[in-house]
Write a protein that holds these residues in place. Structure first.
Motif, short mmCIF file in Angstrom:
data_model
loop_
_atom_site.label_atom_id
_atom_site.label_comp_id
_atom_site.label_asym_id
_atom_site.label_seq_id
_atom_site.Cartn_x
_atom_site.Cartn_y
_atom_site.Cartn_z
N ALA A 31 9.47 8.82 16.05
CA ALA A 31 9.14 8.27 17.37
C ALA A 31 7.94 7.35 17.28
CB ALA A 31 8.89 9.41 18.37
N HIS A 140 13.20 9.50 23.07
CA HIS A 140 13.49 10.94 23.07
C HIS A 140 14.84 11.15 22.42
CE1 HIS A 140 16.56 10.81 26.27
NE2 HIS A 140 15.81 9.85 26.80
N THR A 141 15.21 12.41 22.24
CA THR A 141 16.52 12.75 21.67
C THR A 141 17.38 13.38 22.76
OG1 THR A 141 15.98 15.02 21.01
CG2 THR A 141 15.35 13.24 19.47
N ALA A 170 11.61 14.83 19.44
CA ALA A 170 10.74 13.66 19.59
C ALA A 170 9.26 14.02 19.68
CB ALA A 170 11.15 12.87 20.83
#
Length: 197
Positions: A31, A140-141, A170
């Motif tokens: 990230a 983000h994931t 993240a």
């Protein structure tokens, strides 16, 4: 009092975009790298646009964290709708039900809510990884889990939202944010993204 059907407008927001903090200690390495690349592109003269500029949905929690447009709340016993003026984006919050056993990832995920006294609590899972968590373009994931707590303060003049973000893909730790909106009177105006971007 509970949140009434109302328009809320962000307080103290400017329609500017800033670079993300690639040195934040809570970001996972990938990230940090993603933010560094976006920052470098911005510094080279490439505009640092958000997803909404291309008429993409904002996702959660960016729907409230980077708010520069009013939100209109409509409440029924089984459903709360949050409509963002820009592009008429709508979030559906299903009241007093559990999350589905299998949630297909989507732009706004699956939001379920309930009241704790005068606080509307919204729990959202099932978010795809195509959005950012804020207007600083923080990634983000699809493991993102967001809990928002909405309550009226200052005699109903201000809506305060406490946001908890968890995404071990993240971030190294959960984090919290607060956003406040002033109450606004008047209708929600039509603002079509494709005509205004």
């Amino acid at each position: 009092p509970r949140i009434t059907n109302a328009v809320a407008a962000a307080t103290g927001q400017q329609a500017t975009f800033h670079m993300g903090d690639a040195n934040s200690p809570i970001l996972q390495p990938w990230a940090k790298d993603a933010i560094r690349k976006r920052n470098a592109a911005t510094l080279s003269g490439i505009p640092g646009y958000t997803r909404a500029v291309s008429c993409w949905p904002l996702g959660v929690p960016a729907f409230v964290l980077g708010m520069i447009q009013p939100i209109f709340f409509v409440q029924t016993p089984k459903l709360v709708l949050l409509t963002w003026q820009e592009g008429q984006m709508v979030r559906h919050v299903y009241m007093n039900v559990p999350h589905s056993k299998t949630v297909k990832p989507s732009w706004f995920g699956e939001s379920v809510g309930h009241y704790e006294g005068d606080t509307l609590v919204i729990d959202t899972t099932g978010l795809n990884d195509q959005t950012w968590v804020d207007h600083f373009r923080t990634p983000h994931t699809d493991r993102l889990h967001v809990i928002e707590r909405y309550r009226m303060i200052e005699g109903g003049k201000t809506l305060e939202v406490n946001i908890r973000v968890e995404d071990p893909g993240a971030f190294t730790t959960p984090w919290n944010g607060i956003q406040r909106f002033r109450r606004a009177e008047g209708p929600l105006l039509e603002s079509i993204c494709a005509e205004n971007n």
